[in-house]
Design a protein around this motif. Structure first.
Motif, PDB file in Angstrom:
ATOM      1  N   GLU A 132     -28.286 -13.139   5.065  1.00 56.94           N
ATOM      2  CA  GLU A 132     -28.652 -13.875   3.848  1.00 56.94           C
ATOM      3  C   GLU A 132     -28.563 -12.986   2.631  1.00 56.94           C
ATOM      4  O   GLU A 132     -28.227 -13.428   1.529  1.00 56.94           O
ATOM      5  CB  GLU A 132     -30.089 -14.399   3.979  1.00 56.94           C
ATOM      6  CG  GLU A 132     -30.182 -15.812   4.416  1.00 56.94           C
ATOM      7  CD  GLU A 132     -31.601 -16.344   4.356  1.00 56.94           C
ATOM      8  OE1 GLU A 132     -32.371 -15.910   3.470  1.00 56.94           O
ATOM      9  OE2 GLU A 132     -31.918 -17.182   5.190  1.00 56.94           O
ATOM     10  N   LYS A 168     -26.682 -21.205   0.146  1.00 53.92           N
ATOM     11  CA  LYS A 168     -27.674 -21.075  -0.949  1.00 53.92           C
ATOM     12  C   LYS A 168     -27.371 -19.835  -1.787  1.00 53.92           C
ATOM     13  O   LYS A 168     -28.218 -19.019  -2.065  1.00 53.92           O
ATOM     14  CB  LYS A 168     -29.095 -20.961  -0.378  1.00 53.92           C
ATOM     15  CG  LYS A 168     -29.608 -22.209   0.274  1.00 53.92           C
ATOM     16  CD  LYS A 168     -31.131 -22.180   0.349  1.00 53.92           C
ATOM     17  CE  LYS A 168     -31.709 -23.431   0.934  1.00 53.92           C
ATOM     18  NZ  LYS A 168     -31.413 -23.689   2.326  1.00 53.92           N
ATOM     19  N   GLU A 169     -26.120 -19.717  -2.196  1.00 48.55           N
ATOM     20  CA  GLU A 169     -25.739 -18.571  -3.042  1.00 48.55           C
ATOM     21  C   GLU A 169     -26.397 -18.676  -4.390  1.00 48.55           C
ATOM     22  O   GLU A 169     -26.770 -19.747  -4.819  1.00 48.55           O
ATOM     23  CB  GLU A 169     -24.227 -18.566  -3.204  1.00 48.55           C
ATOM     24  CG  GLU A 169     -23.531 -18.253  -1.912  1.00 48.55           C
ATOM     25  CD  GLU A 169     -22.053 -18.195  -2.107  1.00 48.55           C
ATOM     26  OE1 GLU A 169     -21.414 -19.220  -1.923  1.00 48.55           O
ATOM     27  OE2 GLU A 169     -21.556 -17.129  -2.451  1.00 48.55           O
ATOM     28  N   PRO A 170     -26.391 -17.636  -5.271  1.00 51.94           N
ATOM     29  CA  PRO A 170     -26.013 -16.284  -4.875  1.00 51.94           C
ATOM     30  C   PRO A 170     -27.262 -15.439  -4.603  1.00 51.94           C
ATOM     31  O   PRO A 170     -28.260 -15.583  -5.262  1.00 51.94           O
ATOM     32  CB  PRO A 170     -25.306 -15.753  -6.114  1.00 51.94           C
ATOM     33  CG  PRO A 170     -25.949 -16.497  -7.256  1.00 51.94           C
ATOM     34  CD  PRO A 170     -26.532 -17.765  -6.703  1.00 51.94           C
ATOM     35  N   THR A 171     -27.210 -14.553  -3.651  1.00 52.79           N
ATOM     36  CA  THR A 171     -28.358 -13.671  -3.429  1.00 52.79           C
ATOM     37  C   THR A 171     -27.974 -12.205  -3.529  1.00 52.79           C
ATOM     38  O   THR A 171     -28.731 -11.409  -4.055  1.00 52.79           O
ATOM     39  CB  THR A 171     -28.943 -13.867  -2.023  1.00 52.79           C
ATOM     40  OG1 THR A 171     -27.875 -13.890  -1.108  1.00 52.79           O
ATOM     41  CG2 THR A 171     -29.740 -15.134  -1.947  1.00 52.79           C
ATOM     42  N   ASN A 230     -31.639 -19.879  -9.083  1.00 54.03           N
ATOM     43  CA  ASN A 230     -30.210 -19.955  -8.814  1.00 54.03           C
ATOM     44  C   ASN A 230     -29.891 -20.080  -7.330  1.00 54.03           C
ATOM     45  O   ASN A 230     -28.735 -20.068  -6.949  1.00 54.03           O
ATOM     46  CB  ASN A 230     -29.498 -18.721  -9.391  1.00 54.03           C
ATOM     47  CG  ASN A 230     -30.166 -17.444  -8.913  1.00 54.03           C
ATOM     48  OD1 ASN A 230     -31.073 -17.477  -8.084  1.00 54.03           O
ATOM     49  ND2 ASN A 230     -29.737 -16.329  -9.460  1.00 54.03           N
ATOM     50  N   ARG A 231     -30.929 -20.212  -6.502  1.00 59.35           N
ATOM     51  CA  ARG A 231     -30.662 -20.373  -5.064  1.00 59.35           C
ATOM     52  C   ARG A 231     -30.838 -21.840  -4.707  1.00 59.35           C
ATOM     53  O   ARG A 231     -31.730 -22.215  -3.988  1.00 59.35           O
ATOM     54  CB  ARG A 231     -31.610 -19.511  -4.250  1.00 59.35           C
ATOM     55  CG  ARG A 231     -31.379 -18.040  -4.438  1.00 59.35           C
ATOM     56  CD  ARG A 231     -31.934 -17.264  -3.286  1.00 59.35           C
ATOM     57  NE  ARG A 231     -31.187 -17.511  -2.071  1.00 59.35           N
ATOM     58  CZ  ARG A 231     -31.700 -17.492  -0.840  1.00 59.35           C
ATOM     59  NH1 ARG A 231     -32.960 -17.249  -0.671  1.00 59.35           N
ATOM     60  NH2 ARG A 231     -30.939 -17.694   0.201  1.00 59.35           N
ATOM     61  N   LEU A 232     -29.992 -22.670  -5.319  1.00 61.61           N
ATOM     62  CA  LEU A 232     -30.135 -24.100  -5.073  1.00 61.61           C
ATOM     63  C   LEU A 232     -29.373 -24.490  -3.825  1.00 61.61           C
ATOM     64  O   LEU A 232     -28.394 -23.849  -3.457  1.00 61.61           O
ATOM     65  CB  LEU A 232     -29.592 -24.870  -6.282  1.00 61.61           C
ATOM     66  CG  LEU A 232     -30.342 -24.576  -7.590  1.00 61.61           C
ATOM     67  CD1 LEU A 232     -29.510 -25.026  -8.769  1.00 61.61           C
ATOM     68  CD2 LEU A 232     -31.680 -25.257  -7.577  1.00 61.61           C
ATOM     69  N   SER A 233     -29.804 -25.593  -3.196  1.00 60.92           N
ATOM     70  CA  SER A 233     -29.071 -26.055  -2.001  1.00 60.92           C
ATOM     71  C   SER A 233     -27.723 -26.600  -2.433  1.00 60.92           C
ATOM     72  O   SER A 233     -27.472 -26.886  -3.581  1.00 60.92           O
ATOM     73  CB  SER A 233     -29.835 -27.142  -1.261  1.00 60.92           C
ATOM     74  OG  SER A 233     -31.125 -27.259  -1.731  1.00 60.92           O
ATOM     75  N   ILE A 234     -26.884 -26.747  -1.461  1.00 63.01           N
ATOM     76  CA  ILE A 234     -25.502 -27.167  -1.709  1.00 63.01           C
ATOM     77  C   ILE A 234     -25.496 -28.602  -2.244  1.00 63.01           C
ATOM     78  O   ILE A 234     -26.228 -29.464  -1.783  1.00 63.01           O
ATOM     79  CB  ILE A 234     -24.730 -27.035  -0.380  1.00 63.01           C
ATOM     80  CG1 ILE A 234     -23.243 -26.932  -0.627  1.00 63.01           C
ATOM     81  CG2 ILE A 234     -25.054 -28.147   0.567  1.00 63.01           C
ATOM     82  CD1 ILE A 234     -22.487 -26.505   0.606  1.00 63.01           C
ATOM     83  N   HIS A 292     -26.446 -10.779   2.115  1.00 62.34           N
ATOM     84  CA  HIS A 292     -25.061 -10.428   1.799  1.00 62.34           C
ATOM     85  C   HIS A 292     -24.161 -11.633   1.627  1.00 62.34           C
ATOM     86  O   HIS A 292     -22.951 -11.535   1.759  1.00 62.34           O
ATOM     87  CB  HIS A 292     -24.499  -9.528   2.905  1.00 62.34           C
ATOM     88  CG  HIS A 292     -25.327  -8.309   3.131  1.00 62.34           C
ATOM     89  ND1 HIS A 292     -25.696  -7.480   2.130  1.00 62.34           N
ATOM     90  CD2 HIS A 292     -25.862  -7.801   4.263  1.00 62.34           C
ATOM     91  CE1 HIS A 292     -26.430  -6.488   2.633  1.00 62.34           C
ATOM     92  NE2 HIS A 292     -26.552  -6.654   3.915  1.00 62.34           N
TER      93      HIS A 292
END
Lengths: 158, 185
Positions: free
Chosen positions: A77, A136-139, B157-161, A79
Motif C-alpha cells: 500500500e 486508493k492512490e496516491p500514497t 486524496n486517498r479516495l476510492s475508485i 508503494h
C-alpha cells in the motif's frame, strides 16, 4: 562361564498404576483445582489438550500465512501497488520469493521491498497488464528508475 | 501439550561460544558402535565398519571411535559430546548409506538436540542491514518541520475508485490490442 544373553529373555510387566497416572499428572501440572489433582478430571483435559496440539500444527501454518499476507499488503500500500499485482509482476520477472521472504524483507529491508515493488510495476507496464482493483492512490513515491537498466534486464531472455 | 509444560522447552538456534564463526571445534568427543557380528539387523553397520569407518576415523582425528561387537544385541550408535550429552541411536535394519548419513549428523551436532523445540530455524544478531521499517520510513521528510494540522498533509486524496475510472479499466481490459489482431498480409 558367564551367560549374558539369558538376561535379554526376561520380560517385564507394564508399569503400575502410580506411574501410569503420573504421566498424566505431569502434563496437567499447570492446570487449576481438580483438573490438576484428580485423575479422572485430569485425564479428560489432558486428552483434549493433546488433541488441540495436534490440530494446531495445521492452524499455525495458516495463521502465519495470514500474518505474512497482511504485512505484504501493508507494505504494498505504501508503494502504490496491490499485493496481487506484486505477486503477478514478480512472478513474470522470474523472481521467486515466497510470502515469508517478502514479509521479512518488508519489515527488515524496506528499501529492497520498494525496489521489488518498482520491478513488479515496471514488468506489468511492459506487459500492458491492467489491474482493476482499487489502489486508493496516491500514497507513496514512485522510484526514480532513470539510471537503472531495468527495462533491459526485464526484456532479456532467461 | 501446551508450551507451559516443563519438558519440551523452546529454544532458538544457537552456536555456543560462536563455534564456527572463527575457529571450528568438532563437538563430538567419542562414538561407540555396538553391533552383532552375525545377526541380519547389523548388516548395515557391519558394511559401514568394513568400508567407511577407517576413513571416518582418519578424517576426524579428534573423535575417539570404539567398536563393541556383542552377541544377541541390536546395533546401536552412542555419541558423547563435549558438553556431556549422550545420544543413543538404534540402527537396527538401517542400510549402509543411512548409517553414513546418521554418522554425519552425529559428527556435526553440538549435543543432544531433542531437549528443546526450535522456535525458528534461523538466528542472526543483525536482522536488518538497511534499518528496520518504521512508520516514518516512507513518509515525506517535510513532516518533521510541518505544524499539524496542515492542509497539504491533511488533504483527502486517498479516495476510492470512481465509477468512471472503473468503466475505463473494464474497457481497457477487454480491448483487443493491435498485435493480437491477425491481418491478411
Amino acid at each position: 562361564m558367564v551367560f549374558l544373553t539369558v538376561a535379554n529373555w526376561i520380560r517385564a510387566r507394564g508399569p503400575d498404576e502410580f506411574w501410569r497416572k503420573r504421566r498424566i499428572f505431569r502434563l496437567a501440572a499447570h492446570y487449576t483445582g481438580r483438573r490438576r489433582n484428580c485423575y479422572s478430571v485430569a485425564v479428560r483435559n489432558v486428552h483434549r489438550a493433546l488433541a488441540y496440539a495436534t490440530k494446531a500444527r495445521k492452524l499455525k501454518k495458516e495463521d502465519m500465512k495470514v500474518l505474512w499476507d497482511t504485512r505484504i499488503t501493508a507494505a504494498c500500500e505504501q508503494h502504490n501497488i496491490t499485493a496481487f499485482s506484486l505477486r503477478e509482476g514478480l512472478g513474470r520477472a522470474d523472481i521467486m520469493l515466497d510470502r515469508k521472504s517478502l514479509s521479512d524483507l518488508a519489515a527488515w529491508e524496506p528499501k529492497t521491498f520498494h525496489c521489488l515493488a518498482a520491478v513488479a510495476k515496471e514488468k506489468l507496464n511492459l506487459d500492458n497488464f491492467i489491474d482493476g482493483t482499487d489502489k486508493k492512490e496516491p500514497t507513496g513515491i514512485n522510484l526514480n528508475l532513470k539510471d537503472v537498466m531495468l527495462e533491459a534486464w526485464l526484456k532479456e531472455k532467461k | 501439550m501446551s508450551n507451559k509444560n516443563m519438558f519440551m522447552k523452546s529454544a532458538f538456534v544457537r552456536a555456543p561460544l560462536q563455534n564456527g564463526v572463527g575457529r571450528y571445534v568438532c563437538q563430538l568427543q567419542r562414538i561407540v558402535l555396538k553391533f552383532c557380528k552375525s545377526h541380519g539387523g547389523s548388516r548395515g553397520i557391519r558394511d559401514f565398519i568394513e568400508q567407511d569407518l577407517v576413513d571416518f576415523a582418519k578424517q576426524n582425528a579428534s573423535v575417539v571411535v570404539y567398536l563393541k561387537p556383542r552377541r544377541h544385541r541390536g546395533p546401536v550408535l552412542v555419541a558423547e559430546y563435549l558438553n556431556g550429552d549422550r545420544v543413543w541411536m538404534n540402527v537396527q535394519n538401517k542400510t549402509h548409506s543411512e548409517i553414513t548419513k546418521w554418522m554425519e549428523v552425529l559428527r556435526t551436532q553440538q549435543g543432544d538436540i531433542s531437549g528443546a523445540r526450535l522456535r525458528k530455524y534461523q538466528y542472526t544478531d543483525y536482522p536488518s542491514v538497511q534499518g528496520p521499517w518504521t512508520p516514518f520510513t516512507f513518509k515525506d521528510p517535510e513532516l518533521n518541520v510541518a505544524t499539524l494540522p496542515d492542509p497539504k498533509f491533511g488533504a483527502n486524496n486517498r479516495l476510492s475508485i470512481s465509477a468512471t475510472e472503473k468503466l475505463r479499466l473494464m474497457f481497457e481490459k477487454q480491448a483487443i490490442s493491435e498485435k493480437d489482431v491477425k491481418t491478411g498480409e
